[in-house]
Design a protein around this motif. Structure first.
Motif, PDB file in Angstrom:
ATOM      1  N   LEU B 221      15.559   3.587  -8.485  1.00 63.98           N
ATOM      2  CA  LEU B 221      14.171   3.284  -8.146  1.00 63.98           C
ATOM      3  C   LEU B 221      14.130   2.635  -6.779  1.00 63.98           C
ATOM      4  O   LEU B 221      15.078   1.977  -6.365  1.00 63.98           O
ATOM      5  CB  LEU B 221      13.584   2.256  -9.127  1.00 63.98           C
ATOM      6  N   LEU B 222      13.008   2.809  -6.102  1.00 64.32           N
ATOM      7  CA  LEU B 222      12.692   1.940  -4.974  1.00 64.32           C
ATOM      8  C   LEU B 222      11.454   1.168  -5.386  1.00 64.32           C
ATOM      9  O   LEU B 222      10.481   1.757  -5.871  1.00 64.32           O
ATOM     10  CB  LEU B 222      12.414   2.751  -3.702  1.00 64.32           C
ATOM     11  N   GLU B 223      11.520  -0.148  -5.250  1.00 64.12           N
ATOM     12  CA  GLU B 223      10.329  -0.944  -5.550  1.00 64.12           C
ATOM     13  C   GLU B 223       9.685  -1.352  -4.238  1.00 64.12           C
ATOM     14  O   GLU B 223      10.346  -1.879  -3.344  1.00 64.12           O
ATOM     15  CB  GLU B 223      10.681  -2.196  -6.366  1.00 64.12           C
ATOM     16  N   ILE B 224       8.392  -1.067  -4.117  1.00 62.08           N
ATOM     17  CA  ILE B 224       7.643  -1.415  -2.915  1.00 62.08           C
ATOM     18  C   ILE B 224       6.691  -2.548  -3.266  1.00 62.08           C
ATOM     19  O   ILE B 224       5.884  -2.417  -4.185  1.00 62.08           O
ATOM     20  CB  ILE B 224       6.797  -0.222  -2.419  1.00 62.08           C
ATOM     21  N   VAL B 225       6.813  -3.668  -2.576  1.00 61.13           N
ATOM     22  CA  VAL B 225       5.934  -4.806  -2.838  1.00 61.13           C
ATOM     23  C   VAL B 225       4.957  -4.925  -1.669  1.00 61.13           C
ATOM     24  O   VAL B 225       5.373  -5.000  -0.519  1.00 61.13           O
ATOM     25  CB  VAL B 225       6.743  -6.115  -2.984  1.00 61.13           C
ATOM     26  N   SER B 226       3.675  -4.924  -1.987  1.00 65.38           N
ATOM     27  CA  SER B 226       2.681  -5.029  -0.908  1.00 65.38           C
ATOM     28  C   SER B 226       2.347  -6.489  -0.654  1.00 65.38           C
ATOM     29  O   SER B 226       2.568  -7.352  -1.499  1.00 65.38           O
ATOM     30  CB  SER B 226       1.402  -4.286  -1.289  1.00 65.38           C
ATOM     31  N   GLU B 227       1.799  -6.775   0.502  1.00 58.53           N
ATOM     32  CA  GLU B 227       1.180  -8.069   0.752  1.00 58.53           C
ATOM     33  C   GLU B 227      -0.113  -8.106  -0.066  1.00 58.53           C
ATOM     34  O   GLU B 227      -0.662  -7.054  -0.401  1.00 58.53           O
ATOM     35  CB  GLU B 227       0.855  -8.212   2.246  1.00 58.53           C
ATOM     36  N   PRO B 228      -0.617  -9.295  -0.374  1.00 55.65           N
ATOM     37  CA  PRO B 228      -1.870  -9.364  -1.148  1.00 55.65           C
ATOM     38  C   PRO B 228      -3.062  -9.073  -0.255  1.00 55.65           C
ATOM     39  O   PRO B 228      -3.936  -9.909  -0.063  1.00 55.65           O
ATOM     40  CB  PRO B 228      -1.883 -10.813  -1.674  1.00 55.65           C
ATOM     41  N   ASP B 229      -3.113  -7.889   0.290  1.00 60.37           N
ATOM     42  CA  ASP B 229      -4.088  -7.563   1.332  1.00 60.37           C
ATOM     43  C   ASP B 229      -5.298  -6.780   0.840  1.00 60.37           C
ATOM     44  O   ASP B 229      -6.216  -6.527   1.601  1.00 60.37           O
ATOM     45  CB  ASP B 229      -3.406  -6.722   2.431  1.00 60.37           C
ATOM     46  N   MET B 230      -5.279  -6.348  -0.412  1.00 57.84           N
ATOM     47  CA  MET B 230      -6.384  -5.502  -0.868  1.00 57.84           C
ATOM     48  C   MET B 230      -7.471  -6.351  -1.491  1.00 57.84           C
ATOM     49  O   MET B 230      -7.203  -7.413  -2.039  1.00 57.84           O
ATOM     50  CB  MET B 230      -5.863  -4.445  -1.837  1.00 57.84           C
ATOM     51  N   ARG B 231      -8.703  -5.859  -1.385  1.00 58.00           N
ATOM     52  CA  ARG B 231      -9.840  -6.669  -1.822  1.00 58.00           C
ATOM     53  C   ARG B 231     -10.698  -6.001  -2.886  1.00 58.00           C
ATOM     54  O   ARG B 231     -11.639  -6.598  -3.381  1.00 58.00           O
ATOM     55  CB  ARG B 231     -10.726  -7.037  -0.605  1.00 58.00           C
ATOM     56  N   SER B 232     -10.428  -4.741  -3.195  1.00 57.01           N
ATOM     57  CA  SER B 232     -11.245  -4.062  -4.203  1.00 57.01           C
ATOM     58  C   SER B 232     -10.405  -3.017  -4.923  1.00 57.01           C
ATOM     59  O   SER B 232      -9.310  -2.659  -4.486  1.00 57.01           O
ATOM     60  CB  SER B 232     -12.436  -3.373  -3.541  1.00 57.01           C
ATOM     61  N   GLY B 233     -10.955  -2.542  -6.036  1.00 61.23           N
ATOM     62  CA  GLY B 233     -10.271  -1.496  -6.800  1.00 61.23           C
ATOM     63  C   GLY B 233     -10.071  -0.244  -5.977  1.00 61.23           C
ATOM     64  O   GLY B 233      -9.028   0.410  -6.062  1.00 61.23           O
ATOM     65  N   ILE B 234     -11.059   0.103  -5.175  1.00 61.95           N
ATOM     66  CA  ILE B 234     -10.965   1.302  -4.350  1.00 61.95           C
ATOM     67  C   ILE B 234      -9.824   1.170  -3.343  1.00 61.95           C
ATOM     68  O   ILE B 234      -9.020   2.087  -3.169  1.00 61.95           O
ATOM     69  CB  ILE B 234     -12.308   1.551  -3.613  1.00 61.95           C
ATOM     70  N   GLU B 235      -9.736   0.013  -2.693  1.00 65.75           N
ATOM     71  CA  GLU B 235      -8.658  -0.178  -1.715  1.00 65.75           C
ATOM     72  C   GLU B 235      -7.299  -0.075  -2.392  1.00 65.75           C
ATOM     73  O   GLU B 235      -6.366   0.530  -1.860  1.00 65.75           O
ATOM     74  CB  GLU B 235      -8.793  -1.545  -1.025  1.00 65.75           C
ATOM     75  N   ALA B 236      -7.194  -0.660  -3.583  1.00 66.02           N
ATOM     76  CA  ALA B 236      -5.922  -0.619  -4.301  1.00 66.02           C
ATOM     77  C   ALA B 236      -5.566   0.819  -4.692  1.00 66.02           C
ATOM     78  O   ALA B 236      -4.422   1.249  -4.557  1.00 66.02           O
ATOM     79  CB  ALA B 236      -5.987  -1.507  -5.540  1.00 66.02           C
ATOM     80  N   ALA B 237      -6.562   1.567  -5.161  1.00 64.24           N
ATOM     81  CA  ALA B 237      -6.310   2.954  -5.565  1.00 64.24           C
ATOM     82  C   ALA B 237      -5.918   3.783  -4.347  1.00 64.24           C
ATOM     83  O   ALA B 237      -5.045   4.648  -4.427  1.00 64.24           O
ATOM     84  CB  ALA B 237      -7.548   3.538  -6.243  1.00 64.24           C
ATOM     85  N   GLU B 238      -6.532   3.520  -3.217  1.00 67.49           N
ATOM     86  CA  GLU B 238      -6.186   4.249  -1.996  1.00 67.49           C
ATOM     87  C   GLU B 238      -4.776   3.902  -1.529  1.00 67.49           C
ATOM     88  O   GLU B 238      -4.036   4.764  -1.069  1.00 67.49           O
ATOM     89  CB  GLU B 238      -7.192   3.955  -0.872  1.00 67.49           C
ATOM     90  N   TYR B 239      -4.429   2.634  -1.641  1.00 65.07           N
ATOM     91  CA  TYR B 239      -3.069   2.209  -1.302  1.00 65.07           C
ATOM     92  C   TYR B 239      -2.070   2.973  -2.172  1.00 65.07           C
ATOM     93  O   TYR B 239      -1.098   3.543  -1.674  1.00 65.07           O
ATOM     94  CB  TYR B 239      -2.928   0.696  -1.516  1.00 65.07           C
ATOM     95  N   ALA B 240      -2.358   3.005  -3.481  1.00 64.19           N
ATOM     96  CA  ALA B 240      -1.432   3.665  -4.405  1.00 64.19           C
ATOM     97  C   ALA B 240      -1.350   5.160  -4.107  1.00 64.19           C
ATOM     98  O   ALA B 240      -0.266   5.752  -4.130  1.00 64.19           O
ATOM     99  CB  ALA B 240      -1.875   3.430  -5.845  1.00 64.19           C
ATOM    100  N   SER B 241      -2.472   5.788  -3.783  1.00 69.29           N
ATOM    101  CA  SER B 241      -2.376   7.224  -3.549  1.00 69.29           C
ATOM    102  C   SER B 241      -1.705   7.508  -2.209  1.00 69.29           C
ATOM    103  O   SER B 241      -1.043   8.531  -2.056  1.00 69.29           O
ATOM    104  CB  SER B 241      -3.731   7.935  -3.699  1.00 69.29           C
ATOM    105  N   GLU B 242      -1.796   6.566  -1.272  1.00 62.46           N
ATOM    106  CA  GLU B 242      -1.052   6.738  -0.024  1.00 62.46           C
ATOM    107  C   GLU B 242       0.458   6.626  -0.295  1.00 62.46           C
ATOM    108  O   GLU B 242       1.255   7.368   0.292  1.00 62.46           O
ATOM    109  CB  GLU B 242      -1.492   5.703   1.018  1.00 62.46           C
ATOM    110  N   MET B 243       0.836   5.748  -1.209  1.00 65.00           N
ATOM    111  CA  MET B 243       2.257   5.648  -1.588  1.00 65.00           C
ATOM    112  C   MET B 243       2.721   6.990  -2.165  1.00 65.00           C
ATOM    113  O   MET B 243       3.814   7.463  -1.876  1.00 65.00           O
ATOM    114  CB  MET B 243       2.473   4.556  -2.646  1.00 65.00           C
ATOM    115  N   GLN B 244       1.874   7.573  -3.010  1.00 67.65           N
ATOM    116  CA  GLN B 244       2.236   8.863  -3.601  1.00 67.65           C
ATOM    117  C   GLN B 244       2.383   9.928  -2.520  1.00 67.65           C
ATOM    118  O   GLN B 244       3.344  10.695  -2.509  1.00 67.65           O
ATOM    119  CB  GLN B 244       1.173   9.281  -4.615  1.00 67.65           C
ATOM    120  N   ARG B 245       1.422   9.949  -1.590  1.00 66.64           N
ATOM    121  CA  ARG B 245       1.515  10.936  -0.506  1.00 66.64           C
ATOM    122  C   ARG B 245       2.800  10.731   0.286  1.00 66.64           C
ATOM    123  O   ARG B 245       3.522  11.685   0.591  1.00 66.64           O
ATOM    124  CB  ARG B 245       0.308  10.800   0.432  1.00 66.64           C
TER     125      ARG B 245
END
Lengths: 157, 550
Positions: B221-245
């Protein structure tokens, strides 16, 4: 080999007299609200900075006696009171030995993150099936059908 | 194809609380959907299948007001299962879906005396991902043991990286889709580290036992830890889908959330706006879709805000909550009492991981164009953000699109064909763009043939579907089926006259004012031409004849 065994013992000691001392302090002092991410950063920076100065500020007298009962609990080992009595001084001896090591002045030494080992021994990503898998499965006392059977567990720790 | 645009955030079934929240967050700019004016094709494919309009609900204004006073702080831990052939520290095959407990050996079973040897691919993938996330790499890093007892962990410890991860201090750029307010965001990446997965536990519904499959134990596995930079569910979902991309672009993982190849744990706290300290942090697990990430976070924000507002902030406790997709709510999984004591210490069985600058540089130079660079390039080509996000979302689609425009096709036309008819076809047939027989070369030919008037747009569509299903060439199909567009005015005029003379009744009605009947005549002529008449010419000539005083 001896070092490895010691490492294992020491790491499970509540004192964390080896490299863990600093980490526990950091963990305790950082507010719980801090994200694990920030937390990690602080730690990794500190580890680098602190490493060379281990000897200067710690000595064996500062180390707490081991809490054998707690140690046994974290290792999932049942000990009788007599065994606890017996283990205490032995573990204490090991910890004291590390206390001696920590007195060594290493200020002029480049910090090593790992003991010297031959590097470059990575493995090719080529699959190989282990032949005696049946042997492994047969040695599992609760193997049923295709799965290991264990008591129902839902939550970690 | 789990594209961002197909992904629908479904407000239905959501609790009262969540519904209100969604209304607040969805300041949608729907006008952006009507993009493209000269399109020959439609855009149904991009339309979300579910209504985004939440039902009316009266308790919501109050919640909206409450939420205005708070800010959420969100960080994400992402576990990426690597698509290596073997496990991280032994040569056991790494195959999802193998027969249970067959991919095991003394190393991953933690038998005495067995020693781990690191898979070189794991290091390579770690470096690739670290570079893609703009991180600093540790030329020397090491492994540590993280100790805990659990039936899915044969050794009693997980080999992981604790204080010196392979990569740290990076960032990732994302574009928020326009329907969620749009905008460009940068989120910090704290670290990326290498570790091994645990086995899989299956809990029986009836019995008092659980079953363990250890095929996954030791998978890298690679574990990616983000900074606590997101402020909404949408931002978090976009972050996650960018990780997938990113992991898919890099080819380090299939990024499949359903199979657990991409797992996100979200940490979330809220605080009154203006307060510098973070609030009490809650972790949410079991998020196996981007929409679940978004909704679970928005649920949690409103849950915490309401507790704050009711003077019950002390009830927000440090805990792990489990998202229940069916009920659309989260429930307490376990309370955290102090930090877990994993008794980390350096893994004595593995040497340090040493990278040379040459190695890092060679990997850097072999990195593909990443999603962010692609989006910026597409934007610079003049495509709208909707198109940009769609095309760059799936690396295969992006490569197909790049190949089509590489063959000289007009950018906007190529984008329209891919996003509408081709995307709809793929969705209906449940195929990936790599599965279809249509080649980028032929799509470029098709676009060119329509543009230069050889065939009509309507015929073009017919050809497209044949090419998608059966393959072949545009030129071959035009010749074989005699599909060349009729652009000879004389020939069209002949057909128009014939249709007009065969429909005297309709002609009379038309001339008495029912001008809508023009469409009827046009349809008849088009039918007679088997769809080949040039529509512009047809209409022009038809109007002349219909309005002629004879």
């Amino acid at each position: 080999m001896a070092t490895r065994a010691l490492l294992a013992v020491i790491s499970s000691s509540p004192n964390r007299c080896f490299i863990s001392t600093r980490r526990i302090k950091n963990q305790a002092s950082s507010a719980f609200s801090t994200s694990p991410s920030l937390h990690f950063q602080i730690q990794s920076r500190k580890t680098h900075r602190i490493a060379p100065s281990f000897s200067s500020d710690t000595n064996s007298s500062a180390l707490q006696p081991p809490d054998v009962s707690r140690l046994a609990e974290t290792a999932r080992i049942s000990l009788t009171p007599a065994e606890i009595e017996e283990c205490g001084p032995k573990i204490r001896q090991v910890i004291d030995w590390f206390g001696q090591l920590q007195k060594v002045d290493v200020n002029s030494v480049e910090p090593a993150i790992r003991a010297e080992m031959e590097g470059g021994n990575l493995r090719e990503d080529a699959p190989e099936t282990f032949e005696n898998r049946d042997g492994i499965r047969d040695s599992i006392p609760s193997f049923e059908g295709t799965y290991l059977k264990v008591p129902k567990v839902l939550n970690k720790e | 194809m789990s594209t961002t645009l197909f992904r629908t955030i479904q407000p239905n079934q959501f609790t009262l609380l969540g519904t209100a929240l969604f209304r607040r967050r969805r300041r949608s700019n729907f006008s952006v959907r009507c993009c493209g004016t000269q399109t020959t094709t439609t855009h149904e494919a991009k339309q979300p299948s579910q209504s985004r309009i939440a039902p009316k609900n009266h308790g919501s204004n109050k919640l909206d007001e409450i939420l205005r006073d708070y800010e959420a702080v969100i960080g994400i831990e992402t576990h990426v299962q690597l698509s290596t052939f073997t496990k991280a520290f032994c040569s056991c095959p790494n195959n999802y879906g193998s027969h249970p407990n067959t991919s095991i050996c003394p190393v991953c079973m933690g038998l005495p005396g067995a020693l781990p040897v690191l898979n070189s691919k794991v290091v390579e993938f770690g470096v690739r991902l670290g570079l893609a996330l703009n991180c600093d790499l540790s030329l020397k890093s090491k492994f540590d043991r993280k100790q805990y007892f659990y039936p899915d962990l044969p050794k009693g410890y997980q080999i992981s990286q604790f204080d010196i991860p392979i990569a740290s201090g990076g960032y990732v750029d994302v574009d928020i889709p326009l329907e969620f307010g749009g905008g460009h965001r940068r989120f910090g990446i704290t670290r990326v580290h290498m570790e091994e997965d645990a086995g899989k536990l299956l809990h029986s519904d009836t019995g008092d036992y659980s079953q363990v499959d250890l095929n996954r134990a030791g998978v890298p596995l690679l574990e990616i830890v983000s900074e606590p930079d997101m402020r909404s569910g949408i931002e978090a979902a976009e972050y996650a889908s960018e990780m997938q991309r990113i992991v898919r672009y890099l080819g380090v993982s299939n990024g499949n959330m359903q199979e657990g190849s991409l797992r996100c744990d979200v940490n979330i706290s809220i605080r009154p706006i203006g307060q510098a300290e973070f609030g009490t942090k809650v972790e949410i697990k079991n998020l196996n879709a981007f929409s679940a990430i978004s909704r679970a976070i928005d649920f949690e924000i409103s849950r915490q805000a309401l507790l704050y507002n009711q003077g019950q902030a002390d009830q927000i406790v440090s805990e792990t909550r489990l998202w229940e997709e069916g009920a659309q709510k989260s429930v307490t999984m376990r309370k955290k009492e102090g930090l877990a004591d994993y008794r980390y210490f350096p893994e004595p069985d593995l040497p340090e991981v040493i990278l040379t600058q040459d190695y890092v540089d060679s990997i850097r130079s072999s990195l593909p164009e990443l999603p962010e660079a692609k989006r910026r390039r597409y934007e610079a080509m003049g495509l709208g953000m909707q198109d940009v996000l769609f095309l760059a979302n799936d690396v295969s689609v992006a490569e197909f699109f790049d190949a089509v425009i590489g063959k000289g096709a007009e950018v906007k036309l190529a984008a329209n064909w891919i996003m509408s008819d081709i995307a709809a076809y793929l969705k209906n047939e449940d195929l990936s763009i790599n599965d279809v027989k249509l080649t980028p070369q032929e799509l470029a030919e098709l676009i060119a043939a329509i543009k230069d008037g050889t065939i009509s747009g309507k015929i073009g569509k017919q050809i497209l579907f044949e090419l998608l299903a059966k393959g072949g060439t545009v030129q071959g199909m035009i010749k074989a089926k005699d599909l060349v567009q009729i652009t000879d005015p004389a020939e069209i005029e002949k057909m128009v006259l014939k249709v007009v003379s065969e429909n005297p009744k309709q002609l009379e009605q038309y001339r008495n004012g029912r001008t809508k009947l023009e469409g009827y005549f046009a349809g008849q002529v088009m039918k007679m031409s088997k769809g080949k008449a040039n529509p512009g010419l047809l209409n022009k000539i038809l109007l002349e004849k219909l309005n002629a005083k004879d």
